[in-house]
Design a protein around this motif. Structure first.
Motif, PDB file in Angstrom:
ATOM      1  N   SER A   1      -8.890  -0.205  -5.745  1.00 26.51           N
ATOM      2  CA  SER A   1      -9.678   0.327  -4.620  1.00 26.51           C
ATOM      3  C   SER A   1      -8.801   0.726  -3.438  1.00 26.51           C
ATOM      4  CB  SER A   1     -10.684  -0.705  -4.094  1.00 26.51           C
ATOM      5  OG  SER A   1     -11.169  -1.491  -5.101  1.00 26.51           O
ATOM      6  N   LEU A   2      -7.557   0.301  -3.444  1.00 25.91           N
ATOM      7  CA  LEU A   2      -6.677   0.685  -2.327  1.00 25.91           C
ATOM      8  C   LEU A   2      -6.043   2.051  -2.540  1.00 25.91           C
ATOM      9  CD1 LEU A   2      -4.766  -2.651  -1.570  1.00 25.91           C
ATOM     10  CD2 LEU A   2      -6.851  -1.789  -0.535  1.00 25.91           C
TER      11      LEU A   2
ATOM     12  N   PHE B   1      -3.728  -2.734   7.000  1.00 29.60           N
ATOM     13  CA  PHE B   1      -4.831  -1.785   7.255  1.00 29.60           C
ATOM     14  C   PHE B   1      -5.407  -1.945   8.662  1.00 29.60           C
ATOM     15  CE2 PHE B   1      -4.520  -2.014   2.656  1.00 29.60           C
ATOM     16  CZ  PHE B   1      -4.379  -0.665   2.380  1.00 29.60           C
TER      17      PHE B   1
ATOM     18  N   THR C   1      -4.252  -7.410   4.688  1.00 26.78           N
ATOM     19  CA  THR C   1      -5.244  -6.886   5.637  1.00 26.78           C
ATOM     20  C   THR C   1      -4.576  -6.425   6.933  1.00 26.78           C
ATOM     21  OG1 THR C   1      -6.849  -8.454   4.741  1.00 26.78           O
ATOM     22  CG2 THR C   1      -7.432  -7.394   6.806  1.00 26.78           C
TER      23      THR C   1
ATOM     24  N   ARG D   1     -11.021   0.179   2.475  1.00 29.35           N
ATOM     25  CA  ARG D   1      -9.944  -0.610   1.857  1.00 29.35           C
ATOM     26  C   ARG D   1      -9.959  -2.050   2.376  1.00 29.35           C
ATOM     27  NH1 ARG D   1      -6.356   4.796   2.372  1.00 29.35           N
ATOM     28  NH2 ARG D   1      -6.782   5.531   0.259  1.00 29.35           N
TER      29      ARG D   1
ATOM     30  N   THR E   1      -9.941   3.634   5.594  1.00 27.35           N
ATOM     31  CA  THR E   1      -9.268   2.375   5.946  1.00 27.35           C
ATOM     32  C   THR E   1     -10.256   1.220   5.931  1.00 27.35           C
ATOM     33  OG1 THR E   1      -7.822   3.673   7.357  1.00 27.35           O
ATOM     34  CG2 THR E   1      -7.764   1.283   7.662  1.00 27.35           C
TER      35      THR E   1
ATOM     36  N   ILE F   1     -10.459  -5.630   0.178  1.00 25.87           N
ATOM     37  CA  ILE F   1      -9.653  -6.853   0.274  1.00 25.87           C
ATOM     38  C   ILE F   1     -10.562  -8.051   0.565  1.00 25.87           C
ATOM     39  CG2 ILE F   1      -7.749  -8.024   1.456  1.00 25.87           C
ATOM     40  CD1 ILE F   1      -6.620  -5.255   2.134  1.00 25.87           C
TER      41      ILE F   1
ATOM     42  N   PRO G   1       0.827  -1.223   0.000  1.00 28.00           N
ATOM     43  CA  PRO G   1       0.000   0.000   0.000  1.00 28.00           C
ATOM     44  C   PRO G   1       0.854   1.263   0.000  1.00 28.00           C
ATOM     45  CG  PRO G   1      -0.820  -1.571   1.619  1.00 28.00           C
ATOM     46  CD  PRO G   1       0.491  -2.100   1.132  1.00 28.00           C
TER      47      PRO G   1
END
Ligand SMILES: [Zn+2]
Length: 379
Positions: A377-378, A312, A309, A350, A347, A354, A223
């Motif tokens: 989308s991130l 985030f 994941t 995002r 967050t 995922i 990211p």
């Protein structure tokens, strides 16, 4: 040393299972549940070993030293069968074959033990085939089903099995296991237990394999590298590539260990040509390994998403100021900078992206496409 030694943090389960193994008439159907990596399959194998253990004193069963214990643990005992599927779910044909095998008498031990890994990966129609086998088992057959939670199997199955609930082992117990059993470096063992969130198998790989650590590092830093759509497309390709490499590395190590264990059990000569009987057993093993390779790739893709994941989840921890431990403590300053530049709502969005990609991957969509949609989308 006993068959229970390598089940970190499962004291209550070990007590329950060793009591059952000491009994002359153990329950014939069991449901082992616990989160992935908590040691479900290891616990099932340990229980199988204890049930077959050759110690004359029932209370000493599960000694870890006799031939039955050894072979049950290393996967080469003819009376212990482990059902795995290479597909997203078991086919009805696979289950029928196994149910037929369950009718056989044990070849040398007291019991024939059928371990079903991922019993949750079964359609209802397939489950009914299994259900019939569990309802009317031959007198010397014991079924051990494994699933993430009791809710993941049909109630008809659940109600006929004795439940065994494993918990997520404490991080320190996982680290201790890696140090003691695998000779891992203590600092690396603690790091691995933390970032894998106590997943024993993943933690072991991370502690022992520098390449695996490097791959994970590329995933969780991803990211930080995303600036625009073209970065996202490149990143998606990279994630698929990493998961393929990871699956290959994991299979390779396991396949070789299984091959060595089988050769040893069969008493193969160290050099020269192998006798035909041994060659045919090896061929069988290789075919099973090939089937498993496909499954390893999808498991590995899923693991990539779990690792991603965690980035985030840490960002959210910092944004909400909960003070919880960061999974990726080693990235604290980068995480803090990232958290400062976005909102908790972003967050969460995002994390949802995922989760959505994970769901799509489980339906056999092209991995690259699912990853690309997610990576965008991130941004
Ligand atoms: Zn034993």
């Amino acid at each position: 040393m006993s068959v229970w030694t390598d089940l970190p943090g499962q004291g209550a389960v070990v007590e329950q299972l060793s009591r059952a193994a000491a009994s002359e008439r153990p329950t014939h159907a069991w449901l082992f549940t616990g989160p992935p990596g908590s040691g479900r399959t290891n616990a099932a194998r340990a229980f199988a070993a204890a049930l077959l253990c050759e110690q004359p004193d029932p209370d000493a069963r599960g000694c870890g030293r006799c031939h039955a214990c050894h072979t049950a643990l290393n996967g080469s005992n003819a009376d212990v069968m482990v059902m795995v599927t290479e597909n997203v779910s078991f086919t009805i044909q696979e289950v029928r074959e196994w149910v037929a095998k369950a009718q056989d008498k044990p070849s040398s031990g007291r019991w024939r033990i059928m371990i079903v890994e991922d019993a949750d990966r079964m359609a209802e129609r397939t489950t009914n085939v299994l259900l019939k086998a569990i309802e009317e088992p031959p007198p010397r057959t014991i079924w051990i089903l494994c699933a993430p939670s009791p809710a993941d199997v049909l109630v008809t199955i659940r109600s006929r099995c004795r439940p065994v609930g494993l918990r997520t082992p404490p991080q320190q117990d996982v680290a201790d296991l890696l140090i003691r059993r695998d000779g891992a470096d203590p600092a690396l063992a603690e790091f691995a237990a933390r970032v894998s969130q106590s997943h024993i198998g993943i933690a072991r790989r991370l502690a022992m394999d520098e390449e695996a650590r490097r791959r994970r590092d590329r995933i969780v830093r991803l990211p930080l590298r995303l600036r625009g759509v073209s970065d996202a497309v490149v990143a998606a390709g990279e994630l698929v590539e990493i998961s393929n490499a990871d699956a290959a590395a994991a299979s390779e190590a396991r396949n070789e260990a299984e091959r060595q264990a089988l050769l040893q059990t069969l008493g193969a000569p160290e050099t020269g040509t192998l006798p035909p009987a041994i060659r045919s057993q090896l061929k069988q093993l290789e075919e099973e390994q090939k089937r498993r390779a496909k499954r390893a790739v999808s498991d590995s893709l899923d693991r990539v998403m779990i690792d991603l994941t965690t980035f985030f989840r840490d960002v959210l921890t910092l944004q909400l100021g909960t003070g919880a431990q960061l999974i990726n403590e080693q990235l604290r300053s980068e995480l803090e900078a990232y958290a400062g530049k976005s909102t908790p709502e972003q967050t969460l969005g995002r994390m949802d992206a995922i989760a959505e990609a994970r769901r799509r991957l489980s339906t056999n969509v092209s991995p690259v496409l699912a990853m690309e949609a997610m990576a965008v989308s991130l941004l």
